[in-house]
Design an enzyme around this catalytic site. Structure first.
Site, PDB file in Angstrom:
ATOM      1  N   ASN A  23       0.586  -1.351   0.030  1.00  0.00           N
ATOM      2  CA  ASN A  23       0.006   0.067   0.305  1.00  0.00           C
ATOM      3  C   ASN A  23       0.813   1.770   0.094  1.00  0.00           C
ATOM      4  OD1 ASN A  23      -2.392  -1.669  -0.340  1.00  0.00           O
ATOM      5  ND2 ASN A  23      -2.855  -1.459   1.950  1.00  0.00           N
ATOM      6  N   CYS A 116     -15.779  -4.655  -6.270  1.00  0.00           N
ATOM      7  CA  CYS A 116     -15.136  -5.020  -6.123  1.00  0.00           C
ATOM      8  C   CYS A 116     -15.510  -6.627  -5.013  1.00  0.00           C
ATOM      9  CB  CYS A 116     -13.647  -4.884  -5.343  1.00  0.00           C
ATOM     10  SG  CYS A 116     -13.651  -4.403  -4.052  1.00  0.00           S
TER      11      CYS A 116
HETATM   12  C1  UD1 Z   1      -6.463   1.452   0.981  1.00  0.00           C
HETATM   13  C2  UD1 Z   1      -5.749  -0.116   1.305  1.00  0.00           C
HETATM   14  C3  UD1 Z   1      -6.428  -0.955   1.393  1.00  0.00           C
HETATM   15  C4  UD1 Z   1      -7.386  -0.941   2.955  1.00  0.00           C
HETATM   16  C5  UD1 Z   1      -8.003   0.042   2.948  1.00  0.00           C
HETATM   17  C6  UD1 Z   1      -8.569   1.113   4.435  1.00  0.00           C
HETATM   18  C7  UD1 Z   1      -4.564   0.837  -0.654  1.00  0.00           C
HETATM   19  C8  UD1 Z   1      -3.735   0.562  -1.625  1.00  0.00           C
HETATM   20  N1  UD1 Z   1      -5.205   0.073  -0.356  1.00  0.00           N
HETATM   21  O1  UD1 Z   1      -7.554   1.214   0.781  1.00  0.00           O
HETATM   22  O2  UD1 Z   1      -5.761  -2.551   1.699  1.00  0.00           O
HETATM   23  O3  UD1 Z   1      -7.857  -1.656   2.764  1.00  0.00           O
HETATM   24  O4  UD1 Z   1      -7.170   1.082   2.415  1.00  0.00           O
HETATM   25  O5  UD1 Z   1      -7.757   1.049   5.261  1.00  0.00           O
HETATM   26  O6  UD1 Z   1      -3.378   1.303   0.057  1.00  0.00           O
HETATM   27  N2  UD1 Z   1     -14.803   5.166   0.310  1.00  0.00           N
HETATM   28  C9  UD1 Z   1     -15.778   5.885   0.134  1.00  0.00           C
HETATM   29  N3  UD1 Z   1     -16.236   6.597  -0.853  1.00  0.00           N
HETATM   30  C10 UD1 Z   1     -14.247   6.700  -1.539  1.00  0.00           C
HETATM   31  C11 UD1 Z   1     -13.488   6.471  -1.332  1.00  0.00           C
HETATM   32  C12 UD1 Z   1     -13.850   5.436  -0.242  1.00  0.00           C
HETATM   33  O7  UD1 Z   1     -17.156   6.218   0.253  1.00  0.00           O
HETATM   34  O8  UD1 Z   1     -14.007   8.053  -2.132  1.00  0.00           O
HETATM   35  C13 UD1 Z   1     -15.024   4.235   2.171  1.00  0.00           C
HETATM   36  C14 UD1 Z   1     -15.118   3.101   0.756  1.00  0.00           C
HETATM   37  O9  UD1 Z   1     -15.770   2.315   0.640  1.00  0.00           O
HETATM   38  C15 UD1 Z   1     -14.389   2.336   2.439  1.00  0.00           C
HETATM   39  C16 UD1 Z   1     -13.633   3.109   3.141  1.00  0.00           C
HETATM   40  O10 UD1 Z   1     -14.146   4.375   2.631  1.00  0.00           O
HETATM   41  O11 UD1 Z   1     -15.624   1.984   3.309  1.00  0.00           O
HETATM   42  C17 UD1 Z   1     -12.517   3.524   3.221  1.00  0.00           C
HETATM   43  O12 UD1 Z   1     -11.895   3.380   2.638  1.00  0.00           O
HETATM   44  P1  UD1 Z   1      -9.825   3.596   1.771  1.00  0.00           P
HETATM   45  O13 UD1 Z   1      -9.238   4.407   2.742  1.00  0.00           O
HETATM   46  O14 UD1 Z   1     -10.865   4.898   0.741  1.00  0.00           O
HETATM   47  O15 UD1 Z   1      -9.219   1.976   0.797  1.00  0.00           O
HETATM   48  P2  UD1 Z   1      -8.833   2.106  -0.343  1.00  0.00           P
HETATM   49  O16 UD1 Z   1      -7.497   3.341  -0.097  1.00  0.00           O
HETATM   50  O17 UD1 Z   1      -9.554   2.229  -1.205  1.00  0.00           O
END
Ligand code: UD1
Length: 421
Positions: A23, A116
């Site tokens: 990550n 996903c």
């Molecule tokens: C990253 C990590 C993943 C980890 C996650 C949470 C990487 C490549 N992946 O994923 O391994 O499990 O952090 O620690 O770094 N959300 C929204 N809108 C958005 C973006 C996110 O609603 O635009 C929500 C998602 O659905 C989820 C939450 O926010 O419920 C956290 O997601 P996020 O922190 O963005 O995870 P990732 O960056 O995808």
């Protein structure tokens, strides 16, 4: 079909160096395109997600070469600003290229990362941040077209501390004239790592690791040099493996401070864990004890990515353990497979109740996602008899050599590679 064959029920004894963090390396590779020159990235893990990122970099016009775990990315000449659908599909986190491509070229085009295995994974916060910076984002028929005549520094307030949205906002903000402040930013160690790489490229970024990150953008960036931090989730997996199987294990290459909540839970379960800046040593004698409720939360809370392997370790603990998954909707797909091995776990929405005290037995199980794969391997190490774990394409996204590392820790595990017919 590739499979891991595991002879469980044997105590572990050994040491392993944890590889670089998936990550961290993914956003860092995206950031490399911001530099008009060559970046050098050390401690780069050999993962399928890294291969996919390199394919994207090469498609954009970068020259990439690898030697050992060092990657050179020459981004002197970018020739394109689109990421083709096939490459987007290979890796969902490729959306992280959006902010960087936009900042470097003023435009970016890619397909939506799509649904996903963890449930819906929206990118609304990513897009809102880019729009705040002045990008025009058109969404049509599964494709995203972003243009920016000139990005301008601004205040971005995230409604939740999304890791990916924080990174995308940081990357885009380096190309924006003026100061950008990201409030309610994610505080994960990987964000600090990204900041350190950006600084090595000449960017002015501060605050990573806290909830407010400031980027002074609009400065030309050059290639940077950086060593990626150790992967705290891989470390959490190996600690869970030692907890499940019993025995002693020593991990190097990872910062124990990034694992404080995981270490706290495994210690509560009865493991003796000693940490120094150089190594983490765990000693586990079965049976473990059930623990107080484990609630996943943004960093520095308990990581959602460690939920599955730690749950697997607690299946045989005396007493009941409760998990509350607060980050992703569908992150209990390992549970049915754990139950096939004799675990007693009941899931109700976001809550999983692990009724411990069960003896696990070997079984043929299939992983449905990356950390689920790790959980099945952890459970198999603690189970009596032979297990076969398939679905390894998921594991290969985040573990460079799961079987080799666990063998170094004393596990009886081999990988078979059979061609699919
Ligand atoms: C990253 C990590 C993943 C980890 C996650 C949470 C990487 C490549 N992946 O994923 O391994 O499990 O952090 O620690 O770094 N959300 C929204 N809108 C958005 C973006 C996110 O609603 O635009 C929500 C998602 O659905 C989820 C939450 O926010 O419920 C956290 O997601 P996020 O922190 O963005 O995870 P990732 O960056 O995808």
């Amino acid at each position: 079909m590739s499979a891991l064959l595991i002879e469980g029920g044997k105590r572990l004894h050994g040491a392993v160096k944890v590889h670089g963090a998936k990550n961290s390396v993914l956003p860092i590779l995206a950031a490399a395109i911001l530099g008009r020159g060559e970046s050098v990235i050390h401690n780069c893990p050999a993962l399928s997600d890294v291969t996919a990122s390199v394919a994207i970099l090469e498609h954009l016009g970068c020259r990439v070469r690898t030697e050992g775990d060092t990657l050179w990315v020459d981004a002197s000449q970018l020739v394109r600003s689109d990421v083709p659908d096939a490459l987007m599909r290979e890796m969902r986190s490729s959306v992280i290229f959006l902010g960087a491509v936009l900042a470097r070229t003023g435009e970016a085009e890619m397909s939506f990362p799509g649904g996903c295995e963890l449930g819906p994974r929206p990118i609304d916060l990513h897009l809102a941040a880019l729009r705040r910076l002045g990008a025009e984002v058109a969404e049509r028929a599964g494709a995203l077209c972003c243009t920016a005549v000139g990005l301008t520094g601004c205040d971005i307030v995230l409604s939740l501390p999304s890791v990916g949205a924080t990174e995308n906002a940081m990357l885009a903000a380096t190309g924006a004239e003026g100061v950008t402040t990201i409030t309610n930013a994610a505080r994960e160690p990987e964000i600090v790592d990204l900041q350190n790489f950006l600084r090595s490229m000449g960017a002015r970024v501060r605050g990573a690791g806290s909830s407010v990150i400031t980027v002074e953008g609009g400065r030309p960036l050059h290639g940077g040099e950086h060593t990626v931090i150790g992967d705290r989730i891989v470390a959490a997996t190996y600690l869970s493996a030692a907890a499940a199987a019993g025995g002693e294990a020593e991990l190097t290459g990872v910062d124990y401070r990034h694992l404080s909540t995981v270490i706290a839970v495994l210690s509560e379960a009865g493991c003796a864990i000693r940490s120094t800046p150089e190594r983490i040593c765990i000693r586990a004698d079965r049976p473990l004890r059930g623990v107080r409720p484990v609630r996943t939360a943004p960093y520095p809370g308990f990581p959602t990515d460690a939920q599955a392997p730690v749950m697997a370790a607690l299946c045989t603990a005396e007493g009941t353990s409760v998990f509350v998954e607060n980050i992703f909707e569908s992150r209990y797909r390992h549970v049915d497979e754990l139950c096939r091995m004799g675990a007693d776990i009941r899931v109700e929405g976001r809550v999983a109740v692990v009724c411990g005290g069960k003896k696990l037995h070997g079984a043929a199980v299939k992983a449905a996602d990356l950390r689920g794969a790790a959980a099945l391997v952890v459970a198999a190490l603690g189970a009596r008899g032979r297990s076969t774990v398939t679905g390894l394409a998921h594991a290969d996204r985040g573990y460079q050599d799961l079987a080799g590392d666990l063998r170094a820790l004393g596990a009886e595990i081999t990988r078979t590679e059979e061609r699919e017919t």
